[in-house]
Design an enzyme around this catalytic site. Structure first.
Site, PDB file in Angstrom:
ATOM      1  N   ARG A  29       0.809  -1.235   0.000  1.00 23.52           N
ATOM      2  CA  ARG A  29       0.000   0.000   0.000  1.00 23.52           C
ATOM      3  C   ARG A  29       0.839   1.282   0.000  1.00 23.52           C
ATOM      4  NH1 ARG A  29      -3.149  -3.067   3.538  1.00 23.52           N
ATOM      5  NH2 ARG A  29      -5.028  -3.823   2.511  1.00 23.52           N
ATOM      6  N   LYS A  45       3.162  11.059 -12.597  1.00 27.70           N
ATOM      7  CA  LYS A  45       2.409  10.007 -13.302  1.00 27.70           C
ATOM      8  C   LYS A  45       3.265   8.752 -13.296  1.00 27.70           C
ATOM      9  CE  LYS A  45      -0.395  12.513 -16.699  1.00 27.70           C
ATOM     10  NZ  LYS A  45      -0.575  12.762 -18.147  1.00 27.70           N
ATOM     11  N   GLU A  88      10.464  16.904 -26.664  1.00 26.72           N
ATOM     12  CA  GLU A  88       9.646  17.402 -25.541  1.00 26.72           C
ATOM     13  C   GLU A  88      10.073  18.821 -25.140  1.00 26.72           C
ATOM     14  OE1 GLU A  88       6.956  15.950 -24.324  1.00 26.72           O
ATOM     15  OE2 GLU A  88       7.165  13.969 -25.226  1.00 26.72           O
ATOM     16  N   LYS A 140       6.732  22.653 -16.406  1.00 27.87           N
ATOM     17  CA  LYS A 140       5.910  21.487 -16.046  1.00 27.87           C
ATOM     18  C   LYS A 140       5.425  21.611 -14.595  1.00 27.87           C
ATOM     19  CE  LYS A 140       5.196  16.604 -16.465  1.00 27.87           C
ATOM     20  NZ  LYS A 140       5.544  15.356 -17.083  1.00 27.87           N
ATOM     21  N   GLU A 184      -4.759  16.223 -14.139  1.00 27.51           N
ATOM     22  CA  GLU A 184      -5.121  16.432 -15.544  1.00 27.51           C
ATOM     23  C   GLU A 184      -6.625  16.579 -15.765  1.00 27.51           C
ATOM     24  OE1 GLU A 184      -2.596  14.263 -18.338  1.00 27.51           O
ATOM     25  OE2 GLU A 184      -4.151  14.430 -19.857  1.00 27.51           O
ATOM     26  N   ARG A 216      -3.395  20.503 -17.536  1.00 22.25           N
ATOM     27  CA  ARG A 216      -2.269  19.575 -17.769  1.00 22.25           C
ATOM     28  C   ARG A 216      -2.320  18.956 -19.170  1.00 22.25           C
ATOM     29  NH1 ARG A 216       0.626  15.488 -13.456  1.00 22.25           N
ATOM     30  NH2 ARG A 216       2.147  14.673 -14.926  1.00 22.25           N
ATOM     31  N   ASN A 262       0.201  17.580 -23.571  1.00 20.50           N
ATOM     32  CA  ASN A 262      -0.010  16.578 -24.629  1.00 20.50           C
ATOM     33  C   ASN A 262       0.055  17.197 -26.026  1.00 20.50           C
ATOM     34  OD1 ASN A 262      -0.436  14.698 -22.611  1.00 20.50           O
ATOM     35  ND2 ASN A 262      -2.640  15.064 -22.546  1.00 20.50           N
ATOM     36  N   HIS A 269       0.837  15.129 -29.027  1.00 20.74           N
ATOM     37  CA  HIS A 269       0.831  13.729 -28.609  1.00 20.74           C
ATOM     38  C   HIS A 269      -0.365  12.930 -29.145  1.00 20.74           C
ATOM     39  CE1 HIS A 269       4.066  15.047 -26.100  1.00 20.74           C
ATOM     40  NE2 HIS A 269       4.202  13.877 -25.510  1.00 20.74           N
ATOM     41  N   HIS A 298       1.006   9.897 -30.761  1.00 18.54           N
ATOM     42  CA  HIS A 298       0.804   8.529 -30.252  1.00 18.54           C
ATOM     43  C   HIS A 298       0.249   7.626 -31.350  1.00 18.54           C
ATOM     44  CE1 HIS A 298       0.678   9.685 -25.734  1.00 18.54           C
ATOM     45  NE2 HIS A 298       1.854   9.211 -26.074  1.00 18.54           N
ATOM     46  N   HIS A 319       9.158   7.635 -29.589  1.00 17.97           N
ATOM     47  CA  HIS A 319       8.173   8.575 -29.060  1.00 17.97           C
ATOM     48  C   HIS A 319       8.468  10.015 -29.508  1.00 17.97           C
ATOM     49  CE1 HIS A 319       5.286  10.214 -26.212  1.00 17.97           C
ATOM     50  NE2 HIS A 319       6.226  11.053 -25.800  1.00 17.97           N
TER      51      HIS A 319
END
Ligand code: GLY
Length: 347
Positions: A113, A135, A177, A219, A229, A233, A237, A240, A244, A254
């Site tokens: 946990r 994330k 990025e 960021k 998000e 946020r 992307n 992206h 993606h 990527h």
């Protein structure tokens, strides 16, 4: 401890925690940030190159590559943690690029946990993006990061020495990025990337430090306003959604796929959010300067098919990040049919 010398510290303060991002800190000082017994989850390539450093630590090795971000990969790590008798008093440290830090953050958030954790980020992409912002996730059934948690690491050491042994194609992923940050939030950063590209590409230390610090600040600002998000946020992307789709369809890296995705988003921005032609051209030319691909020659139907399966889509629409000018982004909800029409008209 307080960082020393040429180390810059950026804080990400959220309701639950404060995360310290230490740009220019050395892995040699890792012990100063950790209390209690520590176990390292280390990317195998990093371990090979820096094995003398790691020999004093308990550690579990992670195979490089996205395949490790899987339920099988996790099973193996949880098993080793149990075997080694790791309990809630231990500290987990992810060492490597985005794959290692994603796995370490997820394991640390779920094993027993939740244990305390931090990262040593060793790639440019990790230092400006993947290891920053809390994330942590794994892939499942072809969906990237579909199983995961938001939880901030206590610290992220961005040791820029590691960048010297990073393969060129990995650096290029990071530059993609970095350019994204300048496009969505900071025209001064854009100008700096444009005027100083030779020293930045050569990893001249003060330029590298300046660029990483600025990206982390951008960021951190966004994450502090919208950690989970809900809206803002999404700006991270930019490029992206289509990126993606291209990554999935073509298998290119990527950063390269995101570069092409940004070119598409720039074109759409001209049609939808008033971006000027000369700004689009400057942005495309900057991507080229950093060795990134800009040729958008994919079938619209294939791309739309992949976008319709994007995990961030809604029933018949998707949030799309567009530019109004260099350094100024907006989020628009676009229906798939409108997006397709704009793409058809543009290509
Ligand atoms: N890499 C996008 C984000 O952290 O939200």
């Amino acid at each position: 401890m307080s960082p020393t010398g040429n180390v810059s510290e950026v804080l990400i303060k959220t309701k639950a925690s404060t995360s310290r991002i230490l740009i220019g800190e050395s892995i040699e000082n890792l012990g100063n940030y950790v209390s209690g017994r520590a176990i390292l989850l280390v990317d195998k390539n990093v371990q090979k190159l820096y094995k003398d450093f790691f020999k004093n630590y308990d550690r579990i090795l992670i195979e490089p590559g996205e395949n490790s971000k899987s339920l099988d990969g996790l099973k193996n790590i949880y098993g080793q943690l149990l075997e080694k008798g790791v309990d809630r008093s231990w500290f987990i440290i992810g060492v490597g690029g985005g794959v290692a830090t994603d796995i370490a953050g997820f394991v640390a958030s779920t094993y027993m946990r939740g244990l305390r954790f931090g990262f040593v980020s060793t790639t440019l992409l990790g230092q400006v993006d993947a290891s920053i912002g809390g994330k942590n996730g794994i892939n499942f059934e072809g969906y990237k990061n579909i199983i995961g948690v938001f939880r901030q690491p206590e610290f992220v050491i961005c040791d820029t020495e590691f960048l010297k042994t990073l393969p060129g194609k990995e650096l290029v992923n990071g530059f993609s990025e970095i350019i994204k940050y300048s496009l969505i939030a900071d025209s001064e950063l854009f100008d700096y990337l444009d005027s100083s590209y030779e020293s930045i590409l050569a990893l001249e230390p003060s330029s590298t430090h300046r660029v990483i610090k600025r990206c982390v600040e951008i960021k951190a600002d966004i994450v502090m306003r919208d950690e989970k998000e809900s809206f803002e946020r999404r700006k991270l992307n930019f490029g992206h959604t289509i990126g993606h789709a291209i990554e999935k369809l073509s298998g290119i890296s990527h950063g390269m796929a995101v570069s092409i995705g940004m070119v598409a988003a720039l074109r759409i921005s001209r049609a939808v959010s008033g971006l000027k032609k000369e700004d689009e051209e400057r942005a495309v030319s900057l991507l080229r300067k950093y060795g990134l691909p800009t040729d958008f020659s994919y079938g619209i139907d294939e791309i739309m098919g992949a976008i319709r399966k994007d995990k961030k889509k809604e029933v018949d629409s998707i949030y799309f990040v567009l530019l109004e000018e260099l350094g100024k982004s907006v989020i628009r909800k676009m229906k798939f049919r409108d997006l397709k029409k704009v793409l058809d008209d543009l290509c």
